[in-house]
Design a protein around this motif. Structure first.
Motif, PDB file in Angstrom:
ATOM      1  N   SER A   1       8.732  -7.579   4.480  1.00 27.23           N
ATOM      2  CA  SER A   1       8.351  -6.237   4.895  1.00 27.23           C
ATOM      3  C   SER A   1       9.284  -5.813   6.021  1.00 27.23           C
ATOM      4  O   SER A   1       9.181  -6.306   7.140  1.00 27.23           O
ATOM      5  CB  SER A   1       6.893  -6.224   5.371  1.00 27.23           C
ATOM      6  N   SER A   2      10.204  -4.916   5.701  1.00 30.40           N
ATOM      7  CA  SER A   2      11.230  -4.538   6.669  1.00 30.40           C
ATOM      8  C   SER A   2      11.194  -3.060   7.029  1.00 30.40           C
ATOM      9  O   SER A   2      12.131  -2.548   7.640  1.00 30.40           O
ATOM     10  CB  SER A   2      12.616  -4.868   6.102  1.00 30.40           C
ATOM     11  N   GLY A   3      10.139  -2.379   6.656  1.00 29.21           N
ATOM     12  CA  GLY A   3      10.104  -0.938   6.886  1.00 29.21           C
ATOM     13  C   GLY A   3      10.619  -0.198   5.674  1.00 29.21           C
ATOM     14  O   GLY A   3       9.911   0.583   5.044  1.00 29.21           O
ATOM     15  N   GLU A   4      11.886  -0.448   5.335  1.00 31.60           N
ATOM     16  CA  GLU A   4      12.483   0.169   4.152  1.00 31.60           C
ATOM     17  C   GLU A   4      12.025  -0.507   2.868  1.00 31.60           C
ATOM     18  O   GLU A   4      11.988   0.110   1.806  1.00 31.60           O
ATOM     19  CB  GLU A   4      14.011   0.126   4.247  1.00 31.60           C
ATOM     20  N   GLU A   5      11.693  -1.787   2.957  1.00 30.17           N
ATOM     21  CA  GLU A   5      11.317  -2.552   1.774  1.00 30.17           C
ATOM     22  C   GLU A   5      10.009  -3.304   2.011  1.00 30.17           C
ATOM     23  O   GLU A   5       9.820  -3.913   3.069  1.00 30.17           O
ATOM     24  CB  GLU A   5      12.413  -3.572   1.421  1.00 30.17           C
TER      25      GLU A   5
ATOM     26  N   SER B   1      16.007  -6.359  -0.522  1.00 27.93           N
ATOM     27  CA  SER B   1      15.885  -5.392  -1.603  1.00 27.93           C
ATOM     28  C   SER B   1      15.217  -6.078  -2.788  1.00 27.93           C
ATOM     29  O   SER B   1      15.061  -7.309  -2.807  1.00 27.93           O
ATOM     30  CB  SER B   1      17.263  -4.867  -2.037  1.00 27.93           C
TER      31      SER B   1
ATOM     32  N   ASP C   1       7.348  -4.219  -6.156  1.00 27.84           N
ATOM     33  CA  ASP C   1       7.922  -3.331  -5.152  1.00 27.84           C
ATOM     34  C   ASP C   1       6.810  -2.383  -4.708  1.00 27.84           C
ATOM     35  O   ASP C   1       6.503  -1.405  -5.398  1.00 27.84           O
ATOM     36  CB  ASP C   1       9.096  -2.568  -5.763  1.00 27.84           C
TER      37      ASP C   1
ATOM     38  N   LYS D   1       6.637  -0.437  -2.130  1.00 27.98           N
ATOM     39  CA  LYS D   1       7.088   0.827  -1.560  1.00 27.98           C
ATOM     40  C   LYS D   1       7.269   1.877  -2.671  1.00 27.98           C
ATOM     41  O   LYS D   1       6.867   3.032  -2.529  1.00 27.98           O
ATOM     42  CB  LYS D   1       8.410   0.612  -0.822  1.00 27.98           C
ATOM     43  N   ARG D   2       7.866   1.445  -3.773  1.00 28.81           N
ATOM     44  CA  ARG D   2       8.187   2.357  -4.874  1.00 28.81           C
ATOM     45  C   ARG D   2       7.186   2.289  -6.018  1.00 28.81           C
ATOM     46  O   ARG D   2       7.361   2.946  -7.036  1.00 28.81           O
ATOM     47  CB  ARG D   2       9.597   2.058  -5.387  1.00 28.81           C
TER      48      ARG D   2
END
Length: 335
Positions: free
Chosen positions: A98-102, A275, A308, A310-311
């Motif tokens: 969990s990196s914010g973007e992913e 990613s 994923d 996030k998406r």
């Protein structure tokens, strides 16, 4: 991998599936990986009491399977409730970052080649429960999955040093997918439910909260990312100091320590490149041993999955990810 869609009440989906198997000449009256002995029947009878208290709807589903498949109810209950509690050859690797973007959950399921045509992907849309997309080497109980609220959970089996009547690893995971929206809710439920077997559960939600729960009938330890890190990882052993005494070094764990350390090393070294593609590469063994089994020894990675969060995407390989490509499964309806 067989693909099943389960819609309706718990009893209805159980009955339809059990009847379908019967019409295709298959009865669920034995287990290919362990013998049904009297001590297992007795253990399962004690487990039923816990399910009546904490998860009665799943008993309805099992009753439906027994009725549809024309097999004694206690046989199905013993098949299901004794998994992970006595002996089992399921080996797996899980990690999440969990990196914010992913926000990604990833898992390899390693099991017996001889049974790989029996493994299932299940799409559940039940009354009185959250919808989820899950994978299993059996039925009813799940080994990884993601639900409509973006909660992903995956198990790794730890050979048991003790057991007591309750929920085994796969039934715990099934309950969390069906009943919880967040990592925090899942951890709260783990502290409430009676646990029968030894396992780790890697948990991630769409907000980015990730954790590994190491648990057995006596203890629960929640592991979160270390300071400065944005991942959790696990394989077929307990890694916390609290739980290390429950390890069993005499058991063949299919290079569990190598898989765990290789996943951690890759996640530390490439923290700026997180990613979905990176997660797939780790599972595929591009950063050290992960899935490079000798199929002649009846062992292999039999599926690999990346959620994923996030998406709202699901990527799965039905087979070994070193030899096959990930494909998107877009059937899941996320909130």
């Amino acid at each position: 991998m067989y693909h099943g869609r389960f819609t309706g009440t718990h009893y209805e989906v159980g009955y339809k599936w059990g009847r379908m198997l019967l019409k295709n000449g298959k009865q669920l009256n034995h287990c290919p990986t362990f013998a049904l002995t009297e001590d297992k029947y007795a253990f399962a009878r004690e487990c039923v009491k816990e399910y009546q208290t904490y998860f009665p709807k799943v008993l309805d589903e099992i009753q439906g399977i027994a009725d549809g498949n024309e097999v004694p109810l206690q046989t199905i209950q013993t098949l299901l409730f004794c998994m992970y509690c006595f002996e089992f050859d399921n080996k797996c690797t899980c990690f999440a970052f969990s990196s914010g973007e992913e926000i990604v959950f990833a898992r390899n399921s390693d099991f017996l080649v001889s049974l790989e045509k029996l493994y299932m992907n299940c799409l559940y849309r039940l009354q009185n429960g959250y919808s989820f997309n899950g994978n299993t080497t059996a039925f009813v109980q799940m080994e990884d999955g993601v639900n409509q609220h973006g909660l992903a959970v995956g198990l790794t089996f730890v050979y048991p040093k003790l057991r007591k009547p309750g929920f085994n690893a796969g039934m715990l995971l099934r309950y969390l997918l069906e009943k919880c929206k967040t990592t925090a809710e899942a951890i709260e439920q783990l502290h409430r439910l009676p646990i029968a077997s030894a396992q780790t559960l890697t948990i991630a939600d769409k907000s980015g909260e990730i954790a590994v729960a190491e648990c057995n009938p006596r203890e629960i330890e929640i592991i979160r990312p270390c300071v400065g890190e944005k991942f959790v990882a696990t394989a077929n052993n307990f890694n916390s100091e609290k739980m290390r005494s429950y390890r069993n070094p005499e058991i063949d764990d299919w290079r569990s320590e190598d898989r765990y350390l290789n996943a951690c090393a890759a996640l530390r070294q490439h923290k700026s490149g997180y990613s979905v593609a990176f997660a797939q590469e780790v599972l595929s063994g591009k950063y050290g041993f992960m899935c490079q089994y000798d199929r002649k020894q009846n062992a292999d990675t039999v599926w690999s999955v990346v959620y994923d969060l996030k998406r709202k995407q699901i990527w799965r390989v039905e087979g070994n990810p070193a030899r096959k490509c990930f494909k998107e499964d877009n059937r899941m309806k996320f909130n």
